[in-house]
Design a protein around this motif. Structure first.
Motif, PDB file in Angstrom:
ATOM      1  N   UNK A  79      -2.546   2.532  14.305  1.00 37.62           N
ATOM      2  CA  UNK A  79      -2.678   3.518  15.388  1.00 37.62           C
ATOM      3  C   UNK A  79      -3.276   4.820  14.891  1.00 37.62           C
ATOM      4  N   UNK A  80      -2.779   5.322  13.775  1.00 32.67           N
ATOM      5  CA  UNK A  80      -3.278   6.585  13.234  1.00 32.67           C
ATOM      6  C   UNK A  80      -4.736   6.455  12.804  1.00 32.67           C
ATOM      7  N   UNK A  81      -5.090   5.339  12.175  1.00 31.71           N
ATOM      8  CA  UNK A  81      -6.476   5.125  11.739  1.00 31.71           C
ATOM      9  C   UNK A  81      -7.418   5.055  12.940  1.00 31.71           C
ATOM     10  N   UNK A  82      -6.976   4.418  14.014  1.00 35.19           N
ATOM     11  CA  UNK A  82      -7.816   4.274  15.203  1.00 35.19           C
ATOM     12  C   UNK A  82      -8.191   5.640  15.787  1.00 35.19           C
ATOM     13  N   UNK A  83      -7.259   6.591  15.740  1.00 35.89           N
ATOM     14  CA  UNK A  83      -7.548   7.939  16.234  1.00 35.89           C
ATOM     15  C   UNK A  83      -8.698   8.556  15.446  1.00 35.89           C
ATOM     16  N   UNK A  84      -8.781   8.215  14.160  1.00 37.64           N
ATOM     17  CA  UNK A  84      -9.831   8.738  13.284  1.00 37.64           C
ATOM     18  C   UNK A  84     -11.078   7.852  13.255  1.00 37.64           C
ATOM     19  N   UNK A  85     -11.114   6.852  14.143  1.00 39.47           N
ATOM     20  CA  UNK A  85     -12.225   5.899  14.238  1.00 39.47           C
ATOM     21  C   UNK A  85     -12.395   5.094  12.962  1.00 39.47           C
ATOM     22  N   UNK A  86     -11.263   4.763  12.351  1.00 38.73           N
ATOM     23  CA  UNK A  86     -11.230   3.877  11.188  1.00 38.73           C
ATOM     24  C   UNK A  86     -10.409   2.660  11.606  1.00 38.73           C
ATOM     25  N   UNK A  87     -10.919   1.476  11.351  1.00 37.17           N
ATOM     26  CA  UNK A  87     -10.237   0.258  11.779  1.00 37.17           C
ATOM     27  C   UNK A  87      -9.488  -0.396  10.626  1.00 37.17           C
ATOM     28  N   UNK A  88      -8.220  -0.688  10.853  1.00 38.30           N
ATOM     29  CA  UNK A  88      -7.428  -1.463   9.896  1.00 38.30           C
ATOM     30  C   UNK A  88      -7.769  -2.927  10.120  1.00 38.30           C
ATOM     31  N   UNK A  89      -8.453  -3.541   9.160  1.00 35.50           N
ATOM     32  CA  UNK A  89      -8.867  -4.934   9.289  1.00 35.50           C
ATOM     33  C   UNK A  89      -7.743  -5.911   8.977  1.00 35.50           C
ATOM     34  N   UNK A  90      -6.878  -5.548   8.027  1.00 34.33           N
ATOM     35  CA  UNK A  90      -5.802  -6.460   7.644  1.00 34.33           C
ATOM     36  C   UNK A  90      -4.779  -5.713   6.808  1.00 34.33           C
ATOM     37  N   UNK A  91      -3.602  -6.271   6.754  1.00 32.47           N
ATOM     38  CA  UNK A  91      -2.569  -5.867   5.813  1.00 32.47           C
ATOM     39  C   UNK A  91      -2.116  -7.161   5.156  1.00 32.47           C
ATOM     40  N   UNK A  92      -2.271  -7.236   3.865  1.00 36.56           N
ATOM     41  CA  UNK A  92      -1.998  -8.470   3.123  1.00 36.56           C
ATOM     42  C   UNK A  92      -0.792  -8.243   2.213  1.00 36.56           C
ATOM     43  N   UNK A 102      -1.563 -10.202   7.973  1.00 37.24           N
ATOM     44  CA  UNK A 102      -1.201  -9.765   9.321  1.00 37.24           C
ATOM     45  C   UNK A 102      -2.293 -10.185  10.304  1.00 37.24           C
ATOM     46  N   UNK A 103      -3.557 -10.102   9.909  1.00 31.38           N
ATOM     47  CA  UNK A 103      -4.673 -10.476  10.788  1.00 31.38           C
ATOM     48  C   UNK A 103      -4.639 -11.973  11.092  1.00 31.38           C
ATOM     49  N   UNK A 104      -4.468 -12.807  10.067  1.00 34.70           N
ATOM     50  CA  UNK A 104      -4.432 -14.254  10.268  1.00 34.70           C
ATOM     51  C   UNK A 104      -3.277 -14.671  11.167  1.00 34.70           C
ATOM     52  N   UNK A 105      -2.167 -13.922  11.105  1.00 33.29           N
ATOM     53  CA  UNK A 105      -0.983 -14.266  11.894  1.00 33.29           C
ATOM     54  C   UNK A 105      -0.987 -13.602  13.278  1.00 33.29           C
ATOM     55  N   UNK A 106      -2.079 -12.916  13.622  1.00 33.95           N
ATOM     56  CA  UNK A 106      -2.189 -12.292  14.935  1.00 33.95           C
ATOM     57  C   UNK A 106      -1.306 -11.065  15.121  1.00 33.95           C
TER      58      UNK A 106
END
Length: 108
Positions: A79-92, A102-106
């Motif tokens: 959420x915080x990254x999105x405000x800064x126009x940075x996308x969190x692609x995954x958390x592994x 996290x991305x693979x598990x939806x």
């Protein structure tokens, strides 16, 4: 070392998914580490051309199931990254045997 203490890293990527750097954010004990989301995003902002991030940390126990703290931190970071126009692609989450995405598990 992956089985001894927990550590958290952030991969910083540009628009072409080229890795701009890997930031070693924190290191803790055998059961956790503290992650400062504001500091992570400060590093992302000062890294020229950073548009995407991937968070990664290990679980020394080998249990790949994300803790409640892992889930909450991931939601806050996204959420915080999105405000800064940075996308969190995954958390592994890593162990010596496998990984949890996290991305693979939806979950992103």
């Amino acid at each position: 070392e992956m089985e001894i203490k927990e550590s958290f890293k952030l991969l910083l990527l540009n628009n072409a998914n080229r890795v701009l750097g890997i930031y070693h954010a924190s290191e803790g004990g055998s059961v956790g580490t503290i992650v400062d989301i504001r500091f992570l995003l400060t590093v992302a902002l000062i890294t020229n051309s950073c548009k995407f991030i991937i968070a990664a940390h290990n679980h020394p126990s080998g249990n790949l199931h994300p803790s409640n703290a892992d889930i909450k931190m991931t939601e806050k970071l996204k959420s915080a990254a999105a405000i800064l126009e940075i996308q969190l692609l995954d958390h592994i989450i890593l162990s010596t045997e496998s990984y949890f995405s996290f991305a693979d598990e939806g979950l992103l």
